[in-house]
Design an enzyme around this catalytic site. Structure first.
Site, PDB file in Angstrom:
ATOM      1  N   GLY A 179       0.838  -1.186   0.000  1.00  0.00           N
ATOM      2  CA  GLY A 179       0.000   0.000   0.000  1.00  0.00           C
ATOM      3  C   GLY A 179       0.873   1.235   0.000  1.00  0.00           C
ATOM      4  O   GLY A 179       2.048   1.186   0.368  1.00  0.00           O
ATOM      5  N   TYR A 180       0.287   2.350  -0.396  1.00  0.00           N
ATOM      6  CA  TYR A 180       1.039   3.593  -0.545  1.00  0.00           C
ATOM      7  C   TYR A 180       0.531   4.650   0.424  1.00  0.00           C
ATOM      8  O   TYR A 180      -0.635   5.014   0.390  1.00  0.00           O
ATOM      9  CB  TYR A 180       0.965   4.072  -1.997  1.00  0.00           C
ATOM     10  CG  TYR A 180       1.784   3.165  -2.858  1.00  0.00           C
ATOM     11  CD1 TYR A 180       3.114   3.452  -3.094  1.00  0.00           C
ATOM     12  CD2 TYR A 180       1.263   1.978  -3.344  1.00  0.00           C
ATOM     13  CE1 TYR A 180       3.901   2.574  -3.832  1.00  0.00           C
ATOM     14  CE2 TYR A 180       2.040   1.105  -4.074  1.00  0.00           C
ATOM     15  CZ  TYR A 180       3.359   1.411  -4.314  1.00  0.00           C
ATOM     16  OH  TYR A 180       4.145   0.548  -5.022  1.00  0.00           O
ATOM     17  N   LEU A 181       1.430   5.122   1.279  1.00  0.00           N
ATOM     18  CA  LEU A 181       1.120   6.204   2.203  1.00  0.00           C
ATOM     19  C   LEU A 181       1.259   7.544   1.496  1.00  0.00           C
ATOM     20  O   LEU A 181       0.642   8.524   1.875  1.00  0.00           O
ATOM     21  CB  LEU A 181       2.054   6.148   3.410  1.00  0.00           C
ATOM     22  CG  LEU A 181       1.929   4.854   4.222  1.00  0.00           C
ATOM     23  CD1 LEU A 181       3.121   4.671   5.140  1.00  0.00           C
ATOM     24  CD2 LEU A 181       0.632   4.846   5.000  1.00  0.00           C
TER      25      LEU A 181
END
Length: 157
Positions: free
Chosen positions: A28-30
């Site tokens: 996932g991408y913050l």
């Protein structure tokens, strides 16, 4: 601080025969909307946090750190639903390591091969299952695929 130098290619499905033993990844991408990305990744029972700088062709800054599994699970919840799910194959071609990712879920149908280089203009013999090079095409960056999945644009020219 590391530097990543890689080339990325689409894989020709009709010529690709995946080896046994793929790893399942969830990432996932913050931070994914700028040229800088911050990613959390789970592979089996290990987790990493990765920061990538803006690309300059096939080269970009990359810093990767192991993090506790419980931290990664919590961080992934912050990224939901912008996850990437894929099966990763590690193999060698002409003495060089390759990674082939078969995307799943919202990116199902996309298969991408990557080869890491030691220098920018290094010649690379290409396997027969490698197709169009997409190194410079931002649509194939994982951070972009998290926000704009393949299923939403694969039918457009």
């Amino acid at each position: 601080m590391g530097t990543e130098i890689e080339r990325k290619f689409l894989v020709n499905r009709s010529l690709w025969h995946p080896p046994a033993g793929a790893l399942r990844l969830i990432q996932g991408y913050l931070c994914a909307k700028s040229p800088i990305s911050v990613r959390v990744r789970l592979i089996r029972q290990s987790a990493t946090l990765t920061i990538k700088g803006p690309p300059s062709g096939a080269v970009r800054l990359e810093c990767e750190y192991p993090i506790p599994l419980s931290d990664a699970q919590a961080l992934l919840q912050l990224c939901k639903p912008f996850w990437i799910q894929k099966k990763r194959h590690h193999l060698r071609w002409a003495g060089r390591p390759w990674v082939v990712d078969e995307y799943e879920a919202r990116n199902d149908g996309l298969i991408v091969a990557e080869v890491e280089l030691t220098r920018k203009n290094e010649p690379v013999p290409l396997p027969p299952w490698v197709g169009l090079e997409v190194t410079a095409d931002p649509r194939y960056k994982n951070a972009r695929l998290a926000l704009h999945p393949y299923e939403s644009w694969k039918r457009s020219p």
